[in-house]
Design a protein around this motif. Structure first.
Motif, short mmCIF file in Angstrom:
data_model
loop_
_atom_site.label_atom_id
_atom_site.label_comp_id
_atom_site.label_asym_id
_atom_site.label_seq_id
_atom_site.Cartn_x
_atom_site.Cartn_y
_atom_site.Cartn_z
N THR A 236 0.83 -1.20 0.00
CA THR A 236 0.00 0.00 0.00
C THR A 236 0.86 1.26 0.00
OG1 THR A 236 -0.13 0.01 2.41
CG2 THR A 236 -1.87 -1.15 1.24
N PRO A 237 0.33 2.38 -0.48
CA PRO A 237 1.08 3.64 -0.41
C PRO A 237 1.46 3.98 1.03
CG PRO A 237 -0.83 3.86 -1.85
CD PRO A 237 -0.96 2.53 -1.17
N VAL A 238 2.64 4.52 1.20
CA VAL A 238 3.16 4.82 2.54
C VAL A 238 2.21 5.71 3.33
CG1 VAL A 238 5.05 5.94 3.78
CG2 VAL A 238 5.55 4.55 1.77
N GLU A 239 1.58 6.67 2.66
CA GLU A 239 0.73 7.62 3.38
C GLU A 239 -0.56 6.97 3.91
OE1 GLU A 239 0.01 8.20 -1.13
OE2 GLU A 239 1.69 7.84 0.25
N ASP A 240 -0.91 5.78 3.42
CA ASP A 240 -2.12 5.10 3.88
C ASP A 240 -1.85 4.09 5.00
OD1 ASP A 240 -3.51 6.48 1.94
OD2 ASP A 240 -3.40 4.85 0.47
N ARG A 241 -0.60 3.83 5.30
CA ARG A 241 -0.28 2.71 6.18
C ARG A 241 -0.68 2.93 7.63
NH1 ARG A 241 5.62 0.92 3.63
NH2 ARG A 241 4.81 0.54 1.51
N ALA A 242 -0.56 4.13 8.12
CA ALA A 242 -0.92 4.37 9.53
C ALA A 242 -2.39 4.07 9.77
CB ALA A 242 -0.59 5.81 9.91
N ALA A 243 -3.26 4.52 8.87
CA ALA A 243 -4.69 4.26 9.02
C ALA A 243 -4.98 2.76 8.92
CB ALA A 243 -5.47 5.02 7.95
N LEU A 244 -4.28 2.09 8.02
CA LEU A 244 -4.48 0.65 7.87
C LEU A 244 -3.99 -0.11 9.10
CD1 LEU A 244 -3.57 0.17 4.12
CD2 LEU A 244 -5.76 -0.40 5.19
N GLN A 245 -2.90 0.33 9.68
CA GLN A 245 -2.40 -0.34 10.88
C GLN A 245 -3.40 -0.21 12.03
OE1 GLN A 245 1.44 1.65 10.86
NE2 GLN A 245 2.49 -0.30 10.53
N ALA A 246 -4.09 0.91 12.10
CA ALA A 246 -5.13 1.09 13.12
C ALA A 246 -6.29 0.12 12.86
CB ALA A 246 -5.63 2.53 13.13
N LYS A 247 -6.65 -0.05 11.60
CA LYS A 247 -7.72 -1.00 11.25
C LYS A 247 -7.29 -2.43 11.57
CE LYS A 247 -9.94 1.63 7.53
NZ LYS A 247 -10.30 1.62 6.07
N MET A 248 -6.04 -2.74 11.30
CA MET A 248 -5.54 -4.08 11.60
C MET A 248 -5.63 -4.38 13.09
SD MET A 248 -2.23 -3.93 9.04
CE MET A 248 -1.38 -5.36 9.72
N ALA A 249 -5.28 -3.40 13.92
CA ALA A 249 -5.31 -3.58 15.36
C ALA A 249 -6.73 -3.78 15.88
CB ALA A 249 -4.66 -2.39 16.06
N ALA A 250 -7.70 -3.18 15.19
CA ALA A 250 -9.10 -3.25 15.64
C ALA A 250 -9.89 -4.32 14.90
CB ALA A 250 -9.77 -1.89 15.44
N ALA A 251 -9.25 -5.11 14.07
CA ALA A 251 -9.94 -6.09 13.25
C ALA A 251 -10.59 -7.18 14.09
CB ALA A 251 -8.97 -6.73 12.26
N PRO A 252 -11.71 -7.73 13.64
CA PRO A 252 -12.37 -8.80 14.39
C PRO A 252 -11.55 -10.09 14.36
CG PRO A 252 -13.39 -8.54 12.24
CD PRO A 252 -12.41 -7.40 12.39
N PRO A 253 -11.77 -10.98 15.29
CA PRO A 253 -11.07 -12.26 15.27
C PRO A 253 -11.36 -13.02 13.98
CG PRO A 253 -12.26 -11.95 17.35
CD PRO A 253 -12.70 -10.86 16.43
N GLU A 254 -10.43 -13.90 13.63
CA GLU A 254 -10.59 -14.69 12.42
C GLU A 254 -11.61 -15.80 12.66
OE1 GLU A 254 -7.57 -15.93 8.86
OE2 GLU A 254 -6.87 -16.13 10.92
N THR A 255 -12.55 -15.93 11.73
CA THR A 255 -13.58 -16.96 11.78
C THR A 255 -13.58 -17.72 10.46
OG1 THR A 255 -15.33 -15.58 10.84
CG2 THR A 255 -14.99 -15.44 13.23
#
Length: 271
Positions: A236-255
């Motif tokens: 992903t573009p570098v400028e989008d990574r911080a927002a994506l990392q926040a989404k990754m941290a808040a992601a639901p458990p794997e089902t």
């Protein structure tokens, strides 16, 4: 179209040298793992292997990661086909255990790569529908279905090649994966132009039923999310990574519904 696809695969990971894999970790962990593998998969195992296998079962030890590596194969000397076998990594993993092995491959650079080890690799381009009939105890289809233009037809073909009661191991990227929802076109599982289509869990189960499979079990490949997300984030573009990392941290458990990969073992009805 065929020449363009061959160019798309020219540097694909399957061109790496096949080693048969290996186990990391401490010497004790490698010893226990090897004993479990021999007890669970090999044609012959010793009393220590059987004792360790019994102890692991009694302790409810999670062996799913090991079983995933061996694609839930039956115990040797079962006859196993790896369809889309690439460099032969999986076949070499089974080879010392006593299975009767065969492969089928699309890539002309890889056909013949296992001949020196006594494993025949058939050319998918020349395989007739009747080449094998009710011949295999287990067929594996690891990240292949998304590469073919008619997945339903391939499932029917492989169903015909299985013995009654035989099993099909199948893994494919999941159209409903949490990673796809987060990363969009940068998700590692998309892989255009090599992937034609990705199924959802309901679509895949309908396809298995239509192909004639009587029952199936879904497993979660717990190793997939970490590396798939890491490679997706890197793309992903570098400028989008911080927002994506926040989404990754808040992601639901794997089902089973949102897993990165759909991992199934389907069974052909008994005669």
């Amino acid at each position: 179209m065929g020449e363009r696809l061959l160019r798309a695969y020219a540097s694909y990971y399957t061109h790496g040298e096949a080693t048969g894999g290996g186990g990391g970790g401490s010497a004790a962990k490698r010893f226990i793992r090897s004993a479990y593998v021999r007890n669970r998969y090999a044609a012959a195992s010793g009393i220590i292997d059987r004792l360790i296998g019994t102890a692991l079962r009694a302790a409810s030890y999670d062996t799913s990661g090991i079983d995933e590596q061996f694609r839930f194969a039956p115990k040797a000397p079962a006859k196993v086909l790896d369809y889309g076998c690439g460099s032969g990594e999986y076949l070499l993993r089974l080879h010392p255990l006593g299975h009767d092995l065969a492969g089928a491959e699309y890539d002309p650079q890889l056909i013949g790569s296992m001949a020196g080890r006594g494993i025949a690799i058939a050319d998918v381009a020349t395989l007739e529908e009747s080449h094998w009939q009710s011949e295999f105890d287990h067929i594996t289809l690891a990240h292949v279905l998304e590469h073919v233009p008619d997945p339903a037809a391939l499932l029917r073909r492989l169903h015909g090649w299985l013995k009654p009661g035989g099993t099909l191991y199948l893994e494919v990227p999941n159209a409903d994966a949490t990673g796809l929802a987060m990363f969009g076109r940068y998700w590692r599982g998309l892989e255009a132009p090599r992937h034609f289509a990705l199924p959802s869990q309901p679509a895949l189960t309908r396809a298995l039923e239509a192909a004639g499979f009587a029952s199936w079990t879904q497993h979660i490949n717990t190793c997939a999310r970490g590396w798939v997300w890491a490679e997706s984030l890197e793309a992903t573009p570098v400028e989008d990574r911080a927002a994506l990392q926040a989404k990754m941290a808040a992601a639901p458990p794997e089902t089973r519904a949102n897993a990165e990969f759909l991992t199934f073992v389907a069974r052909k009805p008994d005669a």
